[in-house]
Structure formats: C-alpha cells, structure tokens
Design a protein around this motif. Structure first.
Motif, short mmCIF file in Angstrom:
data_model
loop_
_atom_site.label_atom_id
_atom_site.label_comp_id
_atom_site.label_asym_id
_atom_site.label_seq_id
_atom_site.Cartn_x
_atom_site.Cartn_y
_atom_site.Cartn_z
N HIS A 13 0.83 -1.21 0.00
CA HIS A 13 0.00 0.00 0.00
C HIS A 13 0.87 1.26 0.00
N SER A 14 1.92 1.25 0.80
CA SER A 14 2.78 2.43 0.91
C SER A 14 3.54 2.74 -0.37
N GLN A 15 3.65 1.76 -1.25
CA GLN A 15 4.37 1.96 -2.50
C GLN A 15 3.48 2.51 -3.61
N LEU A 16 2.20 2.57 -3.38
CA LEU A 16 1.26 3.06 -4.41
C LEU A 16 1.16 4.58 -4.30
N MET A 17 1.92 5.29 -5.12
CA MET A 17 1.99 6.74 -5.02
C MET A 17 1.43 7.48 -6.24
N GLN A 18 1.24 6.80 -7.32
CA GLN A 18 0.78 7.46 -8.54
C GLN A 18 -0.71 7.77 -8.47
N PRO A 19 -1.14 8.86 -9.13
CA PRO A 19 -2.57 9.20 -9.12
C PRO A 19 -3.47 8.05 -9.61
N GLN A 20 -3.00 7.30 -10.58
CA GLN A 20 -3.80 6.19 -11.10
C GLN A 20 -3.90 5.02 -10.11
N ASP A 21 -3.07 5.06 -9.07
CA ASP A 21 -3.10 4.03 -8.03
C ASP A 21 -4.17 4.29 -6.97
N ARG A 22 -4.80 5.46 -7.02
CA ARG A 22 -5.73 5.87 -5.96
C ARG A 22 -6.86 4.85 -5.71
N PRO A 23 -7.54 4.34 -6.77
CA PRO A 23 -8.60 3.36 -6.50
C PRO A 23 -8.08 2.10 -5.80
N LEU A 24 -6.90 1.63 -6.21
CA LEU A 24 -6.32 0.46 -5.57
C LEU A 24 -5.92 0.77 -4.14
N ARG A 25 -5.35 1.95 -3.90
CA ARG A 25 -4.99 2.36 -2.53
C ARG A 25 -6.23 2.35 -1.64
N ASN A 26 -7.32 2.92 -2.14
CA ASN A 26 -8.56 2.97 -1.37
C ASN A 26 -9.08 1.56 -1.05
N ALA A 27 -9.02 0.68 -2.03
CA ALA A 27 -9.50 -0.68 -1.82
C ALA A 27 -8.62 -1.40 -0.79
N ILE A 28 -7.32 -1.23 -0.89
CA ILE A 28 -6.40 -1.87 0.06
C ILE A 28 -6.60 -1.29 1.45
N GLU A 29 -6.86 0.00 1.57
CA GLU A 29 -7.13 0.61 2.87
C GLU A 29 -8.33 -0.05 3.53
N ARG A 30 -9.34 -0.37 2.76
CA ARG A 30 -10.51 -1.04 3.31
C ARG A 30 -10.15 -2.43 3.83
N VAL A 31 -9.34 -3.15 3.06
CA VAL A 31 -8.91 -4.48 3.49
C VAL A 31 -8.10 -4.38 4.78
N ILE A 32 -7.22 -3.40 4.86
CA ILE A 32 -6.39 -3.21 6.05
C ILE A 32 -7.27 -2.92 7.26
N ARG A 33 -8.29 -2.08 7.10
CA ARG A 33 -9.19 -1.78 8.22
C ARG A 33 -9.89 -3.04 8.71
N VAL A 34 -10.29 -3.90 7.80
CA VAL A 34 -10.95 -5.15 8.20
C VAL A 34 -9.97 -6.02 8.98
N PHE A 35 -8.74 -6.14 8.46
CA PHE A 35 -7.75 -6.95 9.16
C PHE A 35 -7.47 -6.42 10.56
N LYS A 36 -7.53 -5.13 10.74
CA LYS A 36 -7.22 -4.54 12.03
C LYS A 36 -8.43 -4.47 12.96
N SER A 37 -9.56 -4.83 12.45
CA SER A 37 -10.78 -4.75 13.27
C SER A 37 -10.72 -5.71 14.44
N ARG A 38 -11.40 -5.38 15.46
CA ARG A 38 -11.44 -6.19 16.69
C ARG A 38 -12.03 -7.57 16.42
N LEU A 39 -13.05 -7.64 15.59
CA LEU A 39 -13.68 -8.92 15.28
C LEU A 39 -12.69 -9.84 14.59
N PHE A 40 -11.96 -9.31 13.62
CA PHE A 40 -11.01 -10.15 12.91
C PHE A 40 -9.94 -10.67 13.86
N GLN A 41 -9.45 -9.81 14.73
CA GLN A 41 -8.44 -10.23 15.71
C GLN A 41 -9.00 -11.30 16.64
N ALA A 42 -10.26 -11.16 17.03
CA ALA A 42 -10.88 -12.16 17.89
C ALA A 42 -10.99 -13.50 17.17
#
Length: 77
Positions: A13-42
């Motif tokens: 995710h941190s390597q995606l810096m180009q403007p055309q990478d924005r949709p992929l960055r957003n999608a990956i951010e959503r995945v990261i939030r799910v992974f970090k969620s309390r439910l997933f950790q449980a």
C-alpha cells in the motif's frame, strides 16, 4: 500468518503513489481496516486457541477446561 500478511499489505500500500493508483490504494485501505478490526483479531485468537488447546491430544480434558476458562476470562474483559 495473518500479521505477516498485514505487514506485506501495508508495505505494498505504501508503495502506491501514482494518481492512477488511488482506487487500488482505497481498496487496500478497506482491506487493512478489516484486518485490524477487533472482530477479525478475535477470530484469529479463536483459531489459535482451537489449534493449540482443543486439538492438542497431549492435554487432558481438565487442562483444556482450565485453559478455556482462562481465555474466556480474557475475552470477557
């Protein structure tokens, strides 16, 4: 290992810096939030508990009961 997968995903995710990478960055951010969620950790904790305690044939029913009560006490707090 889920934690290692999360680290790799964040690194990618941190390597995606180009403007055309924005949709992929957003999608990956959503995945990261799910992974970090309390439910997933449980769920990861439950899987680890199941594999290391309940499936361990070297542990007695009494030991499994004791460890189960320890885990549930932790989760109830």
């Amino acid at each position: 290992d889920a934690h290692r997968a999360l680290e790799l995903l964040e690194e990618y995710h941190s390597q995606l810096m180009q403007p055309q990478d924005r949709p992929l960055r957003n999608a990956i951010e959503r995945v990261i939030r799910v992974f970090k969620s309390r439910l997933f950790q449980a769920l990861l904790d439950i899987q680890e508990f199941y594999e290391t305690t309940l499936l361990d044939d070297t542990k007695s029913a009494q030991q499994k009961t004791f460890e189960t009560l320890q885990v549930v006490s932790k989760w109830e707090q």
